[in-house]
Motif scaffolding. Structure first.
Motif, PDB file in Angstrom:
ATOM      1  N   GLU A 172      -1.019  10.085  10.997  1.00 12.45           N
ATOM      2  CA  GLU A 172      -0.447   8.947  10.280  1.00 12.45           C
ATOM      3  C   GLU A 172      -1.544   8.006   9.795  1.00 12.45           C
ATOM      4  OE1 GLU A 172       2.467   6.946  12.613  1.00 12.45           O
ATOM      5  OE2 GLU A 172       3.644   8.762  12.996  1.00 12.45           O
ATOM      6  N   MET A 173      -2.534   7.758  10.641  1.00 14.92           N
ATOM      7  CA  MET A 173      -3.634   6.879  10.254  1.00 14.92           C
ATOM      8  C   MET A 173      -4.469   7.479   9.139  1.00 14.92           C
ATOM      9  SD  MET A 173      -4.742   5.593  14.093  1.00 14.92           S
ATOM     10  CE  MET A 173      -5.964   4.397  13.516  1.00 14.92           C
ATOM     11  N   ALA A 174      -4.485   8.812   9.057  1.00 11.73           N
ATOM     12  CA  ALA A 174      -5.231   9.501   7.996  1.00 11.73           C
ATOM     13  C   ALA A 174      -4.390   9.682   6.740  1.00 11.73           C
ATOM     14  CB  ALA A 174      -5.694  10.867   8.498  1.00 11.73           C
ATOM     15  N   TYR A 175      -3.120   9.277   6.792  1.00 18.60           N
ATOM     16  CA  TYR A 175      -2.193   9.460   5.657  1.00 18.60           C
ATOM     17  C   TYR A 175      -2.138  10.921   5.235  1.00 18.60           C
ATOM     18  CZ  TYR A 175      -2.498   4.380   5.384  1.00 18.60           C
ATOM     19  OH  TYR A 175      -2.460   3.033   5.692  1.00 18.60           O
ATOM     20  N   ALA A 176      -2.006  11.786   6.227  1.00 14.70           N
ATOM     21  CA  ALA A 176      -1.977  13.227   5.959  1.00 14.70           C
ATOM     22  C   ALA A 176      -0.980  13.887   6.893  1.00 14.70           C
ATOM     23  CB  ALA A 176      -3.359  13.834   6.161  1.00 14.70           C
TER      24      ALA A 176
END
Length: 246
Positions: A172-176
């Motif tokens: 989620e933090m990597a937007y992936a």
């Protein structure tokens, strides 16, 4: 499959100790007349990886008596090595550690090279470790801070590898999506099995071939990761990919 993010373990993957605890254990054992064969050494490493994968926080929080902890830990290492008379050798090895073991952290030069190349290629990079505190100051102290878009510790996530939640939060933090993320680590039980459970693509750093049965990409050094990334950019990153030096 498109890889958008590459997430890294810290200890044993990017950060190392010189000498390592294993190297010191082997040295102190040899001084006592215990010369461990290659198979015994691998068994010790496998046991240690499994042990720490089962710990959700530091030993000091789990055990109120560090001295008793290290005695039990060392005895278990000797047992994993096939030593029968562990009670004779354990106190001497622990004593040697207490009196003579001094290590320094270091980051291999290739880690800087690989992280720089991946950052320049546009991948989102994250540092994800089972440590308790914020990793950002530590990454900066180690000279790694400029490479990572974010860091995440087990303490911050309230989840420790191999639990899937820390991996999913990192995605989620990597937007992936999970299958758009590589996770690079050295612990088969924590890093590979945890990443697989969360549907990330694991890459195992295994220079001593401790886990030949690992069903994922295995690399002998961090530089090999660039080949894995290249392969993943072209085809599905299958379980039989191996990148090992002769």
């Amino acid at each position: 499959m498109t890889i958008r993010a590459i997430l890294f373990d810290l200890d044993g993957t990017l950060r190392f100790s010189r000498p390592s605890g294993l190297e010191a254990f082997l040295q102190f054992s040899a001084e006592l007349g215990l010369t461990l064969c290659a198979e015994a050494q691998r068994n010790v490493e496998r046991w240690a990886h499994a042990y720490w994968a089962g710990k959700h926080s530091g030993y000091a929080k789990a055990v109120p008596d560090p001295e008793a902890f290290w005695l039990d830990y060392t005895r278990s290492m000797l047992t994993a090595a096939g030593v029968e008379d562990t009670f004779t050798y354990t106190p001497a090895i622990v004593c040697a550690f207490n009196e003579r073991y001094h290590s320094e952290p270091y980051i291999p030069a290739e880690a800087h090279t690989v992280l720089h190349v991946l950052r320049e290629k546009g991948y989102t990079l994250g540092l994800v470790s089972n440590r308790e505190g914020d990793l950002t100051p530590l990454a900066a102290e180690l000279g790694l801070g400029d490479y990572f878009h974010f860091t995440l510790s087990g303490g911050q996530a309230n989840s420790w590898k191999p639990d899937a939640r820390i991996f999913l939060l990192a995605c989620e933090m990597a937007y992936a999506a999970p299958d758009e993320c590589l996770y690079v680590g050295d612990n088969y039980y924590a890093d590979v099995l945890g990443a697989q459970a969360a549907r990330l693509v694991p890459v195992l750093l295994d220079p001593r071939q401790v886990f030949p049965e690992a069903e994922c990409a295995r690399i002998a050094c961090l530089s090999d990761l660039l080949s894995v990334v290249g392969e993943c950019g072209q085809t599905a990153c299958g379980p039989t990919m191996k990148f090992t030096h002769s």
